[in-house]
Design an enzyme around this catalytic site. Structure first.
Site, PDB file in Angstrom:
ATOM      1  N   TYR A 186      -3.177  -6.368 -41.060  1.00 14.37           N
ATOM      2  CA  TYR A 186      -1.738  -6.433 -40.800  1.00 14.37           C
ATOM      3  C   TYR A 186      -0.916  -5.980 -42.004  1.00 14.37           C
ATOM      4  O   TYR A 186       0.259  -6.326 -42.125  1.00 14.37           O
ATOM      5  CB  TYR A 186      -1.318  -7.864 -40.453  1.00 14.37           C
ATOM      6  CG  TYR A 186      -1.584  -8.297 -39.034  1.00 14.37           C
ATOM      7  CD1 TYR A 186      -2.854  -8.202 -38.482  1.00 14.37           C
ATOM      8  CD2 TYR A 186      -0.578  -8.841 -38.247  1.00 14.37           C
ATOM      9  CE1 TYR A 186      -3.111  -8.630 -37.195  1.00 14.37           C
ATOM     10  CE2 TYR A 186      -0.819  -9.273 -36.951  1.00 14.37           C
ATOM     11  CZ  TYR A 186      -2.092  -9.162 -36.428  1.00 14.37           C
ATOM     12  OH  TYR A 186      -2.346  -9.582 -35.153  1.00 14.37           O
ATOM     13  N   LYS A 227     -17.247  -8.815 -41.463  1.00 10.39           N
ATOM     14  CA  LYS A 227     -17.822  -7.700 -40.692  1.00 10.39           C
ATOM     15  C   LYS A 227     -18.300  -6.676 -41.719  1.00 10.39           C
ATOM     16  O   LYS A 227     -18.094  -5.465 -41.581  1.00 10.39           O
ATOM     17  CB  LYS A 227     -16.754  -7.102 -39.745  1.00 10.39           C
ATOM     18  CG  LYS A 227     -17.322  -6.153 -38.689  1.00 10.39           C
ATOM     19  CD  LYS A 227     -18.326  -6.781 -37.746  1.00 10.39           C
ATOM     20  CE  LYS A 227     -18.975  -5.725 -36.856  1.00 10.39           C
ATOM     21  NZ  LYS A 227     -20.081  -6.279 -36.032  1.00 10.39           N
ATOM     22  N   ASP A 264     -18.509 -10.948 -34.635  1.00 10.68           N
ATOM     23  CA  ASP A 264     -19.075 -10.944 -33.271  1.00 10.68           C
ATOM     24  C   ASP A 264     -19.924 -12.188 -33.047  1.00 10.68           C
ATOM     25  O   ASP A 264     -19.840 -12.851 -32.007  1.00 10.68           O
ATOM     26  CB  ASP A 264     -19.862  -9.653 -33.011  1.00 10.68           C
ATOM     27  CG  ASP A 264     -20.677  -9.187 -34.208  1.00 10.68           C
ATOM     28  OD1 ASP A 264     -20.365  -9.582 -35.350  1.00 10.68           O
ATOM     29  OD2 ASP A 264     -21.645  -8.418 -34.011  1.00 10.68           O
ATOM     30  N   ASP A 300      -6.677 -14.016 -35.817  1.00 14.04           N
ATOM     31  CA  ASP A 300      -5.766 -14.023 -34.678  1.00 14.04           C
ATOM     32  C   ASP A 300      -6.560 -14.059 -33.370  1.00 14.04           C
ATOM     33  O   ASP A 300      -6.280 -14.844 -32.462  1.00 14.04           O
ATOM     34  CB  ASP A 300      -4.870 -12.780 -34.733  1.00 14.04           C
ATOM     35  CG  ASP A 300      -3.794 -12.811 -33.664  1.00 14.04           C
ATOM     36  OD1 ASP A 300      -3.199 -13.882 -33.467  1.00 14.04           O
ATOM     37  OD2 ASP A 300      -3.556 -11.781 -33.013  1.00 14.04           O
ATOM     38  N   ASP A 353      -7.091 -17.481 -30.720  1.00 11.24           N
ATOM     39  CA  ASP A 353      -6.799 -17.444 -29.275  1.00 11.24           C
ATOM     40  C   ASP A 353      -8.014 -17.915 -28.478  1.00 11.24           C
ATOM     41  O   ASP A 353      -7.886 -18.663 -27.500  1.00 11.24           O
ATOM     42  CB  ASP A 353      -6.436 -16.023 -28.828  1.00 11.24           C
ATOM     43  CG  ASP A 353      -4.931 -15.766 -28.901  1.00 11.24           C
ATOM     44  OD1 ASP A 353      -4.265 -16.442 -29.709  1.00 11.24           O
ATOM     45  OD2 ASP A 353      -4.431 -14.895 -28.168  1.00 11.24           O
TER      46      ASP A 353
HETATM   47  N1  GGG Z   1       4.703 -17.550 -31.462  1.00  8.67           N
HETATM   48  C1  GGG Z   1       3.826 -16.493 -31.775  1.00  8.67           C
HETATM   49  C2  GGG Z   1       4.259 -15.162 -31.266  1.00  8.67           C
HETATM   50  O1  GGG Z   1       5.379 -14.997 -30.842  1.00  8.67           O
HETATM   51  N2  GGG Z   1       3.366 -14.215 -31.292  1.00  8.67           N
HETATM   52  C3  GGG Z   1       3.654 -12.917 -30.819  1.00  8.67           C
HETATM   53  C4  GGG Z   1       2.611 -11.916 -31.201  1.00  8.67           C
HETATM   54  O2  GGG Z   1       2.405 -10.973 -30.477  1.00  8.67           O
HETATM   55  N3  GGG Z   1       1.957 -12.077 -32.323  1.00  8.67           N
HETATM   56  C5  GGG Z   1       0.935 -11.223 -32.779  1.00  8.67           C
HETATM   57  C6  GGG Z   1       0.313 -11.761 -34.014  1.00  8.67           C
HETATM   58  O3  GGG Z   1       0.824 -12.714 -34.561  1.00  8.67           O
HETATM   59  O4  GGG Z   1      -0.697 -11.244 -34.427  1.00  8.67           O
END
Ligand code: GGG
Length: 366
Positions: free
Chosen positions: A142, A195, A228, A252, A256
């Site tokens: 990022y 990785k 992985d 990230d 999730d």
């Molecule tokens: N509240 C978290 C949010 O709004 N995330 C939106 C999003 O697409 N985030 C991508 C990331 O944080 O990598």
């Protein structure tokens, strides 16, 4: 008479369900404040930034937005992303603008399994599962480095570079953060996600720094796992996890996965921390703006409310943070569940149940 300690909070609900879940979190914090008997108070300022603001002003936040935010004690954020703005424009224009410029380099994302919430993992019924993903939040994939060029060569010939940045300093600070966190937990273990077999520069540096930092924490168990294999481990052996440290993108994705395993993305909390406190830290649910359910009053407020608990911790209000977490558990155990976790309750009903549980626990304590 003791003086009231005032915490200033900038609230940025932004897009979609962000509006509903930030309002929900504020209701819970209002209740916490009311129960403090004047010990502390929250002083809120709301900012109308987001995709609607973009439609009116051509930008996601005010030009001097960072200047406006910099002196708050914390930022309470909702979600970003709406159809009128390309996703990369809305994300970089608001959320990443704040996390990057306020050097919020540590993003903690606890994975919590709640009573009364069914997990897709059968193992969750038999084992105590509780781990936290520590996301490197300032560089890695990022970093925003790269570009697009050669479009002059004509259709089909464009080239894009998206470069990940790994610095020794950036790796070391997030790893020390992860080890320090592990020392506060019952299971003192850090799992590093790598990785380095395929990414022979950045991820090899990541591994080397991890080995060097680990040597300073002989009391903390370690492992280094390919991303992985780690995604398989989240499902097959989650009981072996305590603190998982990973680069920006890997963390990230894994967080999730973790929140889905706990039952829903709607449950997941996060804190974007500037541990040196040079800038305000930002607290937000992990989930995005959820356009499919926004405005219907059915979004799950728990991720936002649990993020408010992390904000209370940041203010040093640890007892209150634990009370909010206990109230969330009491509410889910009693069946106050939104649709994403198998219930029929609306957002407000869940907040009502959490606020009632807060009141009940205070009444039981006196
Ligand atoms: N509240 C978290 C949010 O709004 N995330 C939106 C999003 O697409 N985030 C991508 C990331 O944080 O990598």
């Amino acid at each position: 008479m003791t003086q009231t300690q005032v915490f200033t909070i900038a609230s940025i609900p932004a897009d979609g369900v962000g509006q509903e879940v930030v309002a929900a979190g504020r209701r819970v914090l209002d209740a916490v404040q009311a129960q403090s008997a004047g010990r502390f108070a929250f002083d809120w300022t709301e900012f109308d930034w987001g995709s609607d603001y973009y439609a009116r002003h051509g930008r996601m936040m005010a030009e001097d937005g960072l200047e406006q935010l910099k002196d708050f004690d914390a930022i309470y954020f909702g979600a970003v992303g709406w159809e009128n703005v390309p996703d990369h424009v809305s994300l970089w224009g608001l959320r990443l603008n704040i996390t990057q410029n306020f050097d919020q380099w540590a993003n903690i994302r606890p994975v919590r399994f709640l009573p009364g919430v069914e997990s897709p993992l059968r193992k969750a019924d038999r084992a105590e599962l509780d781990w936290v993903v520590v996301r490197e939040n300032s560089e890695g994939e990022y970093a925003g480095l790269g570009g697009r060029n050669l479009s002059g060569r004509g259709p089909g010939n464009e080239v894009a570079l998206q470069t990940a940045l790994f610095t020794e300093k950036g790796c070391e600070r997030i790893m020390r953060f992860a080890f320090d966190l592990a020392r506060t937990r019952a299971v003192k273990k850090v799992s590093s996600v790598t990785k380095s077999n395929a990414q022979q520069y950045g991820m090899v540096l990541w591994d080397e720094v991890f080995a060097r930092v680990a040597a300073d924490y002989p009391d903390v168990a370690t492992e280094s796992v390919l991303v992985d294999a780690m995604s398989a481990k989240f499902i097959l052996k989650p009981e072996e996890l305590s603190v998982v440290v990973a680069s920006n993108l890997n963390a990230d994705i894994l967080s999730d996965l973790g929140s889905a395993l706990a039952g829903s993305l709607g449950l997941a909390a996060s804190a974007n921390l500037n541990p040196e406190r040079r800038f305000p830290s930002m607290f937000e649910p992990v989930h995005g703006s959820a356009p499919d359910i926004a405005g219907q009053g059915i979004s799950n407020p728990i991720g936002a409310i649990a993020s408010a608990a992390l904000m209370l911790d940041h203010f040093g209000l640890h007892e209150e943070a634990r009370r909010v977490e206990a109230a969330i558990e009491a509410a889910t155990a009693a069946g106050a569940l939104t649709r994403d976790i198998g219930g029929t309750a609306g957002t407000d009903e869940v907040v009502d149940a959490i606020v009632a549980a807060l009141g009940a626990d205070l009444a039981a304590a006196v």
